[in-house]
Design a protein around this motif. Structure first.
Motif, mmCIF file in Angstrom:
data_model
loop_
_atom_site.group_PDB
_atom_site.id
_atom_site.type_symbol
_atom_site.label_atom_id
_atom_site.label_comp_id
_atom_site.label_asym_id
_atom_site.label_seq_id
_atom_site.Cartn_x
_atom_site.Cartn_y
_atom_site.Cartn_z
ATOM 1 N N HIS A 124 0.820 -1.215 0.000
ATOM 2 C CA HIS A 124 0.000 0.000 0.000
ATOM 3 C C HIS A 124 0.856 1.269 0.000
ATOM 4 C CE1 HIS A 124 1.065 -0.122 4.225
ATOM 5 N NE2 HIS A 124 0.501 -1.319 4.329
ATOM 6 N N GLY A 125 2.175 1.116 0.150
ATOM 7 C CA GLY A 125 3.087 2.262 0.050
ATOM 8 C C GLY A 125 3.117 3.183 1.260
ATOM 9 N N GLY A 200 8.762 13.869 -4.488
ATOM 10 C CA GLY A 200 8.207 13.223 -5.691
ATOM 11 C C GLY A 200 9.199 12.375 -6.470
ATOM 12 N N PRO A 201 10.337 12.940 -6.870
ATOM 13 C CA PRO A 201 11.281 12.139 -7.673
ATOM 14 C C PRO A 201 11.802 10.907 -6.938
ATOM 15 C CG PRO A 201 11.811 14.483 -7.820
ATOM 16 C CD PRO A 201 10.759 14.348 -6.753
ATOM 17 N N SER A 208 7.868 3.981 -3.994
ATOM 18 C CA SER A 208 7.333 4.012 -2.630
ATOM 19 C C SER A 208 6.203 5.019 -2.440
ATOM 20 C CB SER A 208 8.473 4.354 -1.654
ATOM 21 O OG SER A 208 8.949 5.667 -1.885
ATOM 22 N N ALA A 209 5.553 5.410 -3.540
ATOM 23 C CA ALA A 209 4.444 6.359 -3.394
ATOM 24 C C ALA A 209 3.260 5.657 -2.729
ATOM 25 C CB ALA A 209 4.042 6.908 -4.756
ATOM 26 N N PRO A 210 2.522 6.330 -1.849
ATOM 27 C CA PRO A 210 1.356 5.692 -1.243
ATOM 28 C C PRO A 210 0.296 5.387 -2.301
ATOM 29 C CG PRO A 210 1.513 8.023 -0.575
ATOM 30 C CD PRO A 210 2.747 7.706 -1.361
ATOM 31 N N LYS A 216 0.091 12.711 5.470
ATOM 32 C CA LYS A 216 -0.086 13.839 6.390
ATOM 33 C C LYS A 216 -0.473 13.461 7.811
ATOM 34 C CE LYS A 216 -0.965 17.159 2.741
ATOM 35 N NZ LYS A 216 -1.948 17.886 1.950
ATOM 36 N N THR A 217 -0.862 12.184 8.039
ATOM 37 C CA THR A 217 -1.164 11.817 9.434
ATOM 38 C C THR A 217 0.098 11.385 10.181
ATOM 39 O OG1 THR A 217 -1.654 9.471 9.083
ATOM 40 C CG2 THR A 217 -3.488 11.027 8.779
#
Ligand code: PBG
Length: 322
Positions: A124-125, A200-201, A208-210, A216-217
Motif C-alpha cells: 500500500h506504500g 516526488g522524484p 514508494s508512493a502511497p 499527512k497523518t
C-alpha cells in the motif's frame, strides 16, 4: 569615514581568507539506490545523474564514491517483494541487507547508514501497518521498524536512520539494538520530517508512493516550526545520536532553530525534488552549475553539520578549490 566592506572581496585569496562557512566532503552523505536483478546501472528518470544499481554493480560505484572523497553513504532498497506488513524489509536476504553486506565486503572506508522505513516494502506504500480504516497504527508499526533496524545492524550497518515519523520509534529501535548487543550502531533520526511535495522524484526512484491518500497523518505539516523543535527534543530524549530536518532548502529556518537549541549534530536532507529542480535547470541552460554549490552551502550556513545530498559527487569540483 566611508565603510569599505569590498576591501575583503578584493581578490580570491582574500575572499578565501574571510570565508565564514566551508563545505567539506567529510560532512556529506551520498544516497544510493539498490535494485534487484543483475548487471543494472540505469539512470533514474526523475533524478538526472542518479542511478539504480544492482548489487553486482556496486563494486565500481563504491570505488567511484571513495575516489570522490565521500565517506558516508545512505542505502535505499528498491524491491517488488511487497506485502501489507513489509516482510521483505526485515528479511535476512532483503535487498538492503544484501547491499550492506556487499559494501562492507568491499571496504571499511565508508560509514554505511541505512534508511529504516516500511514504505519501500508495503504493497500500500504507507510507512506503517494499516488498521481497518486505512490509518497507520503507530504502536504496531514500532515492532516492525525495530525488526528492520535490527536486521540492518545484523547485516553490518554502522548507523540506522528511521524515516517513518512514528511516535516512539527511536526509543523502540534503541532498545532492540541494545538488547542484541549493537550498542555501537548509531541512530540518525529523521526528527523533523515534513509531509513535503519535494519527495516526488524519490518516490518514483524507490517505488514508494502511497497507493491511496497521503502521509499527512504521520509526516509534519510544513507550516509548523515549534512542533518540529518538539519532535527533535523527543527524539534526543529517546536516544537519537543525531537529529535531521527534511527537506532542507524550504526549511532553513527549522535547521537554524534546531542548531540553536540542541547540542547533538544536526543533519539536513537535501531531498530529491530540490536536487532535480536544480539539475534540470542546469541541463536547460537556465542556471550555472555553481548553483549546486550555492544551494548546499546555504544549508550549511543555516546550521546543518551534516548534509545528505545527491549533489555530493558534483560538489567535489567546488570543495577545496573554491
Ligand atoms: C522513506 C523516505 C522518503 C525519503 C527518504 N526516505 C520518502 C517519503 O517519505 O515519502 C525522501 C528522500 C528524497 O526525496 O530525496 N519514507
Amino acid at each position: 569615514m566611508i565603510r569599505r566592506p569590498r576591501r575583503l572581496r578584493v581578490s580570491k585569496i582574500t575572499r578565501d581568507l574571510v570565508r565564514e562557512t566551508r563545505l567539506d566532503m567529510k560532512v556529506l552523505v551520498y544516497p544510493i539506490f539498490v535494485v534487484e536483478g543483475e548487471n543494472i546501472k540505469s539512470e533514474i528518470k526523475s533524478m538526472p545523474g542518479v542511478y539504480h544499481f544492482s548489487i553486482d554493480k556496486l563494486d565500481d560505484e563504491i570505488e567511484d564514491i571513495i575516489n570522490h572523497g565521500i565517506q558516508n553513504i545512505m542505502i535505499f532498497g528498491v524491491t517488488h517483494d511487497k506485502d501489507a506488513c513489509a516482510s521483505s524489509g526485515f528479511a535476512e536476504d532483503g535487498i538492503v541487507q544484501r547491499a550492506v553486506r556487499k559494501v562492507k565486503s568491499l571496504t571499511n572506508d565508508l560509514n554505511v547508514i541505512t534508511d529504516v522505513c516500511m514504505c519501500e516494502y508495503t504493497d500500500h506504500g504507507h510507512c506503517g501497518i494499516l488498521d481497518d480504516t486505512g490509518y497507520v497504527d503507530n504502536d504496531r508499526t514500532l515492532a516492525v521498524l525495530a525488526k528492520i533496524a535490527l536486521s540492518h545492524a545484523q547485516a553490518g550497518a554502522d548507523m540506522v536512520a528511521p524515516s517513518d515519523m512514528m511516535d516512539g520509534r527511536v526509543g523502540a529501535i534503541r532498545k532492540v539494538l541494545d538488547e542484541h548487543g549493537f550498542v555501537k550502531v548509531g541512530i540518525m533520526a529523521y526528527s523533523a520530517k515534513f509531509a513535503s511535495n519535494f519527495y516526488g522524484p524519490f518516490r518514483d526512484a524507490a517505488d514508494s508512493a502511497p497507493a491511496f491518500g497521503d502521509r499527512k497523518t504521520y509526516q509534519m505539516d510544513p507550516s509548523n516550526f515549534r512542533e518540529a523543535m518538539l519532535e527533535c527534543a523527543y527524539d534526543i530524549e529517546e536516544g537519537a545520536d543525531m537529529i535531521m530536518v527534511k527537506p532542507a532548502l524550504s526549511y532553513l529556518d527549522v535547521i537554524r532553530g534546531a542548531r540553536d537549541r540542541f547540542d547533538v549534530p544536526i543533519v539536513a536532507y537535501n531531498v530529491s525534488g530540490e536536487y532535480s529542480m536544480i539539475k534540470l535547470a542546469i541541463s536547460q541552460g537556465l542556471l550555472n552549475e555553481e548553483a549546486m554549490y550555492e544551494a548546499v552551502m546555504s544549508i550549511k550556513r543555516a546550521g546543518a553539520d551534516i548534509i545528505i545530498t545527491y549533489f555530493a559527487k558534483d560538489l567535489v569540483r567546488y570543495i577545496g578549490s573554491y
